[in-house]
Design a protein around this motif. Structure first.
Motif, PDB file in Angstrom:
ATOM      1  N   VAL A 142     -35.115  42.057 -45.376  1.00 16.35           N
ATOM      2  CA  VAL A 142     -35.551  41.661 -44.028  1.00 16.35           C
ATOM      3  C   VAL A 142     -36.927  41.004 -44.089  1.00 16.35           C
ATOM      4  CG1 VAL A 142     -36.271  42.533 -41.778  1.00 16.35           C
ATOM      5  CG2 VAL A 142     -34.154  43.363 -42.814  1.00 16.35           C
ATOM      6  N   LEU A 146     -37.225  36.911 -43.147  1.00 17.18           N
ATOM      7  CA  LEU A 146     -38.023  36.468 -42.000  1.00 17.18           C
ATOM      8  C   LEU A 146     -39.164  35.569 -42.440  1.00 17.18           C
ATOM      9  CD1 LEU A 146     -38.140  39.705 -39.822  1.00 17.18           C
ATOM     10  CD2 LEU A 146     -36.831  37.629 -39.403  1.00 17.18           C
ATOM     11  N   ASN A 147     -39.775  35.888 -43.574  1.00 19.00           N
ATOM     12  CA  ASN A 147     -40.870  35.045 -44.050  1.00 19.00           C
ATOM     13  C   ASN A 147     -40.383  33.704 -44.558  1.00 19.00           C
ATOM     14  OD1 ASN A 147     -43.428  36.390 -43.692  1.00 19.00           O
ATOM     15  ND2 ASN A 147     -42.672  37.974 -45.064  1.00 19.00           N
ATOM     16  N   ARG A 149     -38.090  32.070 -43.205  1.00 18.74           N
ATOM     17  CA  ARG A 149     -37.872  31.300 -41.981  1.00 18.74           C
ATOM     18  C   ARG A 149     -39.174  30.998 -41.255  1.00 18.74           C
ATOM     19  NH1 ARG A 149     -32.803  31.060 -39.829  1.00 18.74           N
ATOM     20  NH2 ARG A 149     -33.667  31.028 -37.719  1.00 18.74           N
ATOM     21  N   VAL A 151     -41.042  33.146 -39.642  1.00 18.16           N
ATOM     22  CA  VAL A 151     -41.125  33.906 -38.395  1.00 18.16           C
ATOM     23  C   VAL A 151     -42.359  34.796 -38.443  1.00 18.16           C
ATOM     24  CG1 VAL A 151     -40.020  35.625 -36.941  1.00 18.16           C
ATOM     25  CG2 VAL A 151     -38.640  33.879 -38.098  1.00 18.16           C
ATOM     26  N   THR A 153     -45.124  37.107 -35.806  1.00 15.52           N
ATOM     27  CA  THR A 153     -45.360  37.625 -34.462  1.00 15.52           C
ATOM     28  C   THR A 153     -46.615  36.991 -33.877  1.00 15.52           C
ATOM     29  OG1 THR A 153     -46.576  39.505 -35.396  1.00 15.52           O
ATOM     30  CG2 THR A 153     -44.248  39.832 -34.907  1.00 15.52           C
ATOM     31  N   ILE A 307     -44.093  42.692 -42.996  1.00 16.98           N
ATOM     32  CA  ILE A 307     -43.739  41.274 -42.872  1.00 16.98           C
ATOM     33  C   ILE A 307     -44.994  40.414 -42.932  1.00 16.98           C
ATOM     34  CG2 ILE A 307     -42.785  39.538 -41.301  1.00 16.98           C
ATOM     35  CD1 ILE A 307     -40.914  41.840 -40.267  1.00 16.98           C
TER      36      ILE A 307
END
Length: 448
Positions: A142, A146-147, A149, A151, A153, A307
């Protein structure tokens, strides 16, 4: 657990309006570190320090306050490049700056590892039938996906998460007070045992616990990256850095003090629950509801930290590759479609996966603090040299403050476990070898 995300904040564009006030900086610092900062390391520190978690948190705060002053003062000198690497390289020597930067890289790599370990242990609390190994692999996938992509926060999401964590902390403290008043009913002498218990006190164990408890404050230096957006940065950066450390220290002390009254420190945590000991205390004071609420809150917080930390490590490797401190072809490459340093994200993901199985949370935290204290000592030394020998600016205690920060940081660093010191020293040696090889390669290219 404090996030390292702030250390890789993009430099603001020229001409940004200086609109942030002192309280904005303090709020930003608390968001970076997180109101739940001591909960993840609570069980480890309690077992190592034999229950003296409050004292360890407060001793760590003293070291951080001195160091926070040095960070604030150096941010005055280098307002747009807030980094220990810059301070040390400019004030002492570029090689020392490289060592500090290489040590910080260790922090970046270890932070997602300990986050993956903690998240996996917390997930086992929710679904114990799924083994730790399966959770570890899942969380690393995960983090990495996410990294890849890109993504990340937003600041607003992080602020909302910090607010939600604060509400959960208040709820926990209310339940803890109720439990202490109705169930524990401590006699007057018991109120002081979280600070000092003569039956279990050991100075060396306390100092080693303090060396781990410093993880509570990691991330406070990120305030210095806001220098270009702050009203009166020469004053407010230092005040905000110091006040953030102080507020986090007091809040953390209150949290762990309540926890120690509920679960006396002389009773060690079993290995299978030590990483998530604080949620076991929540189970005792508030039942299943508070147990799952706090467990989920800390799980989300550590996922966010993991993340962000993995992306921060990839960004730092990219910067070092682009600056030819590491092989540029691999580390300085960006994916043409996503503009993400894909090679670095995957490399850090592999390190995170391996570390989740090879390290314990305690060992990872100590290794992370090994690198952090190298940076802290470097910043204090840089502030000492600058304000003693180079600066014409008058400041309070120009020598005493950074000298105390340097000595206290060195003292705590020396009380890390021997295995953490050996592994950390090996990491520094590897970095110096790379430095020499890259230097020779550059000289060869220039000579050709």
């Amino acid at each position: 657990m404090g996030q390292l995300e702030s250390k890789v904040r993009d430099k603001p564009d020229d001409g940004l309006k200086r609109s942030l006030k002192l309280w904005h900086l303090i709020a930003y610092g608390i968001i970076i570190i997180q109101p739940t900062a001591p909960m993840g390391i609570y069980g480890v520190v309690s077992n190592v320090a034999r229950g003296h978690v409050v004292t360890a948190i407060l001793l760590a705060m003293i070291a951080m306050l001195f160091t926070a002053v040095s960070y604030g003062r150096m941010a005055r000198i280098y307002p747009s490049a807030g980094s220990a690497y810059t301070y040390v390289g400019k004030e002492l020597h570029p090689l020392f700056g490289y060592v500090v930067g290489w040590s910080m890289l260790l922090d970046y790599i270890l932070n997602p590892i300990i986050c993956a370990i903690w998240c996996s242990a917390a997930a086992v609390n929710i679904l114990p039938q799924v083994p730790f190994a399966a959770w570890a692999v899942s969380f690393v996938i995960v983090f990495t996906a996410l990294n890849l992509r890109g993504v990340q926060t937003s600041g607003r999401v992080n602020a909302l998460l910090a607010l939600a964590m604060s509400i959960v902390v208040v709820f926990f403290l209310a339940e803890a007070v109720r439990y202490i008043a109705l169930v524990v009913r401590p006699v007057p002498g018991l109120w002081l045992l979280p600070f000092y218990d003569p039956r279990t006190f050991s100075p060396n164990r306390l100092y080693r616990g303090t060396s781990i408890a410093v993880l509570t404050y990691i991330g406070f230096d990120g305030i210095s990256t806001m220098s270009e957006e702050v009203e009166n940065p020469r004053r407010n950066i230092m005040f905000a850095t110091v006040l953030t450390c102080f507020i986090i220290g007091i809040l953390s002390s209150i949290e762990v003090y309540a926890a120690q009254l509920v679960w006396p420190g002389r009773i060690p945590f079993a290995p299978e629950i030590v990483d998530t000991a604080f949620v076991q205390i929540a189970l005792r004071v508030g039942g299943k509801f508070l147990f799952h609420l706090l467990n989920a809150t800390l799980l989300i917080a550590n996922m966010g930290s993991g993340i962000a930390a993995q992306f921060g490590a990839a960004r730092l490797l990219y910067a070092m590759g682009r600056g030819n401190s590491l092989p540029r072809r691999f580390f300085g490459a960006l994916d043409p479609r996503s503009a993400v340093p894909k090679n670095n994200v995957l490399l850090v993901g592999l390190c995170t996966l391996g570390g989740a199985f090879l390290l314990t949370y305690e060992r990872g935290a100590e290794l992370l603090n090994f690198g952090a204290f190298i940076a802290f000592m470097g910043v204090n030394a840089a502030a000492l040299v600058h304000y003693k020998f180079r600066s014409q600016e008058k400041v309070i205690f120009p020598v005493l403050m950074p000298l105390c920060g340097l000595l206290v940081s060195a003292f705590i660093w020396l009380h890390l476990s021997h295995s953490a010191q050996l592994l950390g020293t090996a990491w520094i040696a590897a970095g110096l070898l790379i430095y020499v090889l890259m230097r020779r390669e550059r000289d060869r290219v220039i000579a050709a």
